[in-house]
Design an enzyme around this catalytic site. Sequence first.
Site, mmCIF file in Angstrom:
data_model
loop_
_atom_site.group_PDB
_atom_site.id
_atom_site.type_symbol
_atom_site.label_atom_id
_atom_site.label_comp_id
_atom_site.label_asym_id
_atom_site.label_seq_id
_atom_site.Cartn_x
_atom_site.Cartn_y
_atom_site.Cartn_z
ATOM 1 N N GLU A 71 -48.066 -54.209 77.595
ATOM 2 C CA GLU A 71 -46.947 -54.396 76.656
ATOM 3 C C GLU A 71 -47.442 -54.424 75.226
ATOM 4 O OE1 GLU A 71 -44.190 -55.597 73.976
ATOM 5 O OE2 GLU A 71 -45.861 -56.935 74.382
ATOM 6 N N ASP A 80 -50.129 -58.148 80.697
ATOM 7 C CA ASP A 80 -51.363 -57.999 79.918
ATOM 8 C C ASP A 80 -51.632 -59.161 78.967
ATOM 9 O OD1 ASP A 80 -49.052 -56.978 78.577
ATOM 10 O OD2 ASP A 80 -50.313 -55.980 77.102
HETATM 11 ZN ZN LIG Z 1 -47.419 -60.314 72.194
HETATM 12 ZN ZN LIG Z 2 -45.296 -60.786 74.529
#
Ligand SMILES: [Zn+2]
Ligand SMILES: [Zn+2]
Length: 403
Positions: free
Chosen positions: A137, A79
């Site tokens: 994440e 991401d």
């Molecule tokens: Zn980050």
């Molecule tokens: Zn990262």
Amino acid sequence: MKRLLEAARRLHGQMIEWRRDFHRHPELGYEEHRTSAKVADHLRGLGLEVRTGVGRTGVVGLLRGERDGPTILLRADMDALPIPEADKGIDYMSEIEGKAHLCGHDAHTSMLMGAAQILRERGVKRGNVKFMFQPAEEGLAGARAMIEDGVLDNPRVDAAVALHVSPVHPTGRVAVIRGAGWAAADRVIIRIIGRGGHAAAPHQTVDAVAVAAQVITALQQIVSRQTDPLDAAIVTIGRIAGGHAFNAIAPEVLLEGTVRTLVPETQRRIRAAIEAVVQGVTASFGASYEYEYEEGYPVLVNSDEMNELVKQACDATLGPGRWEYGRTSMGGEDFAFVAQRVPSAMFRLGTRNGEKTAYPLHHPMFNLDEDALPIGAALLASMAVHYLENAGPQGENGIHRRP
Ligand SMILES: [Zn+2]
Ligand SMILES: [Zn+2]
């Protein structure tokens, strides 16, 4: 093992191409449709067993060895961030307004695609390698979503490795972090409830702003007076909101903040201490309160055995003297959910080569030295090979399968 680095170098151009393509088309957490389709196509092209839609937009590839054996998981995140990219003089700028790869996840994905190809070409004699390409994440717990969807099962994962690019370290330098590598990152919401009224008649009110000021000040004594100074912890109030007019007393104030800890016991203590402070201060001024504590990512604890594996693989692949011990980060990292369940190591890989690659992660000018791509791919592949050839009952490096 030097052969893995040579194989990775042959893929350098390809990895740069993948990384720049992801960089031009950044996708936020759980929206990684384009990225995960590219990843899945690549893994299928290599002949791996591929599962898509794991944890919504995650992808899992499985490379089976010639014989049964343990399973090691290698992980990358896919991401981007909702931050506009600054013009940094590159011809592969983000083409999506307000979104950019400013944490290096484009490079992580490209390196793991490279590692999959190297391992596929080399072949695995014993055991399995699982490639985990995770969504979200950055705050949305994509790793947890993938675990809930079975990424650690069938075959059961025995150990895991991940890396994060580092603008603090020079290109190719590896930083191994002993024990807690990333902090538990929690969210605190406090509502101070008073009684509003006219600014000129404070005695008829309970001033929520004045009480909130006392609360914020008192909260700062939790870390300084109630936690072990050798055990790092943070209490930050990052947002305060309340009141309607300059000449009226605010009936209510909202405080929002974060707590960072490295030890569960400290986390419990701070969680309770915040409430004790809020309760005591509000009671002494006749106000009341509401308190919410949301646990975010847990602390990421690296296993000593897996750190040994990182060091061995690093020595064997890059030669001696290429790794050092790194510092713990008080930032959070989603890989912690994996590390909670199987012995894991997350290391930093240096990507700094001059001023243009020295900006911190999440900075609009952040960029990385692409010479690190083959190094990262070779290291991940090497860790898998080392683990699978040495782990288990007849293992030599002391890493045993989970009972
Ligand atoms: Zn980050
Ligand atoms: Zn990262």
